[in-house]
Scaffold this motif. Structure first.
Motif, PDB file in Angstrom:
ATOM      1  N   VAL A  81       0.832  -1.138   0.016  1.00  0.00           N
ATOM      2  CA  VAL A  81       0.136  -0.067   0.051  1.00  0.00           C
ATOM      3  C   VAL A  81       0.758   1.297   0.085  1.00  0.00           C
ATOM      4  O   VAL A  81       0.682   2.139  -0.565  1.00  0.00           O
ATOM      5  CB  VAL A  81      -1.045   0.137   1.233  1.00  0.00           C
ATOM      6  CG1 VAL A  81      -1.435   1.394   1.352  1.00  0.00           C
ATOM      7  CG2 VAL A  81      -1.933  -1.188   1.030  1.00  0.00           C
ATOM      8  N   LEU A  82       1.892   1.220   0.962  1.00  0.00           N
ATOM      9  CA  LEU A  82       2.774   2.384   0.937  1.00  0.00           C
ATOM     10  C   LEU A  82       3.545   2.718  -0.363  1.00  0.00           C
ATOM     11  O   LEU A  82       3.683   3.846  -0.836  1.00  0.00           O
ATOM     12  CB  LEU A  82       3.797   2.268   2.065  1.00  0.00           C
ATOM     13  CG  LEU A  82       3.250   2.221   3.541  1.00  0.00           C
ATOM     14  CD1 LEU A  82       4.216   2.125   4.620  1.00  0.00           C
ATOM     15  CD2 LEU A  82       2.563   3.657   3.817  1.00  0.00           C
ATOM     16  N   GLY A  88       1.739   7.175  -6.677  1.00  0.00           N
ATOM     17  CA  GLY A  88       0.794   7.755  -7.359  1.00  0.00           C
ATOM     18  C   GLY A  88      -0.324   6.883  -7.510  1.00  0.00           C
ATOM     19  O   GLY A  88      -1.494   7.307  -7.929  1.00  0.00           O
ATOM     20  N   SER A  89      -0.024   5.498  -7.741  1.00  0.00           N
ATOM     21  CA  SER A  89      -1.253   4.442  -8.268  1.00  0.00           C
ATOM     22  C   SER A  89      -2.255   4.339  -7.299  1.00  0.00           C
ATOM     23  O   SER A  89      -3.237   3.833  -7.511  1.00  0.00           O
ATOM     24  CB  SER A  89      -0.522   3.420  -8.922  1.00  0.00           C
ATOM     25  OG  SER A  89       0.306   2.493  -7.681  1.00  0.00           O
ATOM     26  N   LEU A  90      -1.861   4.541  -5.976  1.00  0.00           N
ATOM     27  CA  LEU A  90      -3.163   4.283  -5.119  1.00  0.00           C
ATOM     28  C   LEU A  90      -4.182   5.186  -5.440  1.00  0.00           C
ATOM     29  O   LEU A  90      -5.319   4.414  -5.307  1.00  0.00           O
ATOM     30  CB  LEU A  90      -2.750   4.350  -3.551  1.00  0.00           C
ATOM     31  CG  LEU A  90      -3.379   4.023  -2.339  1.00  0.00           C
ATOM     32  CD1 LEU A  90      -4.091   2.499  -2.446  1.00  0.00           C
ATOM     33  CD2 LEU A  90      -3.022   4.319  -1.210  1.00  0.00           C
ATOM     34  N   LYS A  91      -3.832   6.211  -5.497  1.00  0.00           N
ATOM     35  CA  LYS A  91      -5.096   7.260  -5.665  1.00  0.00           C
ATOM     36  C   LYS A  91      -5.946   6.932  -6.983  1.00  0.00           C
ATOM     37  O   LYS A  91      -7.120   6.807  -7.049  1.00  0.00           O
ATOM     38  CB  LYS A  91      -4.409   8.679  -5.836  1.00  0.00           C
ATOM     39  CG  LYS A  91      -5.498   9.923  -5.370  1.00  0.00           C
ATOM     40  CD  LYS A  91      -4.702  11.146  -5.323  1.00  0.00           C
ATOM     41  CE  LYS A  91      -4.573  11.614  -4.022  1.00  0.00           C
ATOM     42  NZ  LYS A  91      -4.072  12.843  -3.603  1.00  0.00           N
ATOM     43  N   LYS A  92      -5.226   6.456  -8.105  1.00  0.00           N
ATOM     44  CA  LYS A  92      -5.960   5.948  -9.324  1.00  0.00           C
ATOM     45  C   LYS A  92      -7.013   4.762  -8.906  1.00  0.00           C
ATOM     46  O   LYS A  92      -7.961   4.642  -9.435  1.00  0.00           O
ATOM     47  CB  LYS A  92      -4.890   5.678 -10.167  1.00  0.00           C
ATOM     48  CG  LYS A  92      -4.149   6.920 -10.961  1.00  0.00           C
ATOM     49  CD  LYS A  92      -3.187   6.439 -11.687  1.00  0.00           C
ATOM     50  CE  LYS A  92      -2.159   7.427 -12.152  1.00  0.00           C
ATOM     51  NZ  LYS A  92      -0.932   7.244 -12.860  1.00  0.00           N
ATOM     52  N   LYS A  93      -6.299   3.789  -8.109  1.00  0.00           N
ATOM     53  CA  LYS A  93      -7.065   2.673  -7.766  1.00  0.00           C
ATOM     54  C   LYS A  93      -8.312   3.018  -6.959  1.00  0.00           C
ATOM     55  O   LYS A  93      -9.436   2.242  -7.095  1.00  0.00           O
ATOM     56  CB  LYS A  93      -6.399   1.648  -6.966  1.00  0.00           C
ATOM     57  CG  LYS A  93      -5.160   0.780  -7.867  1.00  0.00           C
ATOM     58  CD  LYS A  93      -4.667  -0.033  -6.953  1.00  0.00           C
ATOM     59  CE  LYS A  93      -3.442  -0.686  -7.928  1.00  0.00           C
ATOM     60  NZ  LYS A  93      -3.918  -1.488  -8.778  1.00  0.00           N
ATOM     61  N   LEU A  94      -8.156   4.047  -6.142  1.00  0.00           N
ATOM     62  CA  LEU A  94      -9.202   4.615  -5.215  1.00  0.00           C
ATOM     63  C   LEU A  94     -10.325   5.264  -6.059  1.00  0.00           C
ATOM     64  O   LEU A  94     -11.528   5.021  -5.830  1.00  0.00           O
ATOM     65  CB  LEU A  94      -8.587   5.283  -4.142  1.00  0.00           C
ATOM     66  CG  LEU A  94      -7.807   4.637  -3.119  1.00  0.00           C
ATOM     67  CD1 LEU A  94      -7.011   5.616  -1.949  1.00  0.00           C
ATOM     68  CD2 LEU A  94      -8.631   3.886  -2.261  1.00  0.00           C
ATOM     69  N   LYS A  95      -9.923   6.073  -7.062  1.00  0.00           N
ATOM     70  CA  LYS A  95     -10.814   6.487  -8.070  1.00  0.00           C
ATOM     71  C   LYS A  95     -11.746   5.616  -8.642  1.00  0.00           C
ATOM     72  O   LYS A  95     -12.779   5.798  -8.844  1.00  0.00           O
ATOM     73  CB  LYS A  95      -9.981   7.846  -8.713  1.00  0.00           C
ATOM     74  CG  LYS A  95      -9.519   8.873  -8.274  1.00  0.00           C
ATOM     75  CD  LYS A  95      -8.842   9.856  -8.898  1.00  0.00           C
ATOM     76  CE  LYS A  95      -8.479  11.242  -8.100  1.00  0.00           C
ATOM     77  NZ  LYS A  95      -7.551  11.832  -9.215  1.00  0.00           N
ATOM     78  N   ALA A  96     -11.176   4.721  -9.406  1.00  0.00           N
ATOM     79  CA  ALA A  96     -11.698   3.744 -10.207  1.00  0.00           C
ATOM     80  C   ALA A  96     -12.550   2.859  -9.196  1.00  0.00           C
ATOM     81  O   ALA A  96     -13.516   2.454  -9.835  1.00  0.00           O
ATOM     82  CB  ALA A  96     -10.623   2.805 -10.710  1.00  0.00           C
TER      83      ALA A  96
END
Length: 102
Positions: A81-82, A88-96
Motif C-alpha cells: 500500500v505504501l 501515485g497509483s493508489l489514488k488511481k485505484k481508489l478513484k476507479a
C-alpha cells in the motif's frame, strides 16, 4: 475463505486489521487522510477472527494484517500500500473503485 471474499467486496475499500497492530493503524490513517472511509474488520475483535485470518493466509496475504482490498481486489499489505501511495497509483485505484472523488 468465502466470508472474507464477500466482506472484501462489500465496500470500495476494506481493511482487515488488528486493533493492536501499529502498521494497521498507520495504513488506516493513510486512507482516512486521503478522504477515504474504509470498512475495517478488526480480526482480534471478531468472533470468527481466527478463521478469517486463516482465510487471508490462503488468499496469499502475508503478513495477514493489514490486508487491504480496493474494489474487491487484494492490493496488499502495508508495504504494498505504501509503495502504491508513493508512486501515485493508489489514488488511481481508489478513484476507479469509487472510493475517492477528487
Amino acid at each position: 475463505m468465502e466470508c472474507v471474499v464477500k466482506l472484501a467486496a462489500q465496500k470500495a475499500v476494506v481493511i482487515f486489521s488488528k486493533s493492536t497492530c501499529c502498521m494497521c493503524h498507520a495504513i488506516k490513517r493513510l486512507f482516512y487522510e486521503q478522504g477515504v472511509s474504509p470498512m475495517v474488520y478488526e480480526l482480534d475483535e471478531q468472533i470468527n477472527g481466527k478463521e478469517m485470518e486463516r482465510a487471508l493466509i490462503r488468499l496469499g496475504c502475508t503478513p495477514t494484517v493489514p490486508a487491504v482490498f480496493v474494489g474487491g481486489k487484494f492490493i496488499g499489505s502495508a508495504n504494498d500500500v505504501l509503495t502504491l501511495h508513493l508512486d501515485g497509483s493508489l489514488k488511481k485505484k481508489l478513484k476507479a473503485a469509487g472510493a475517492l472523488w477528487l
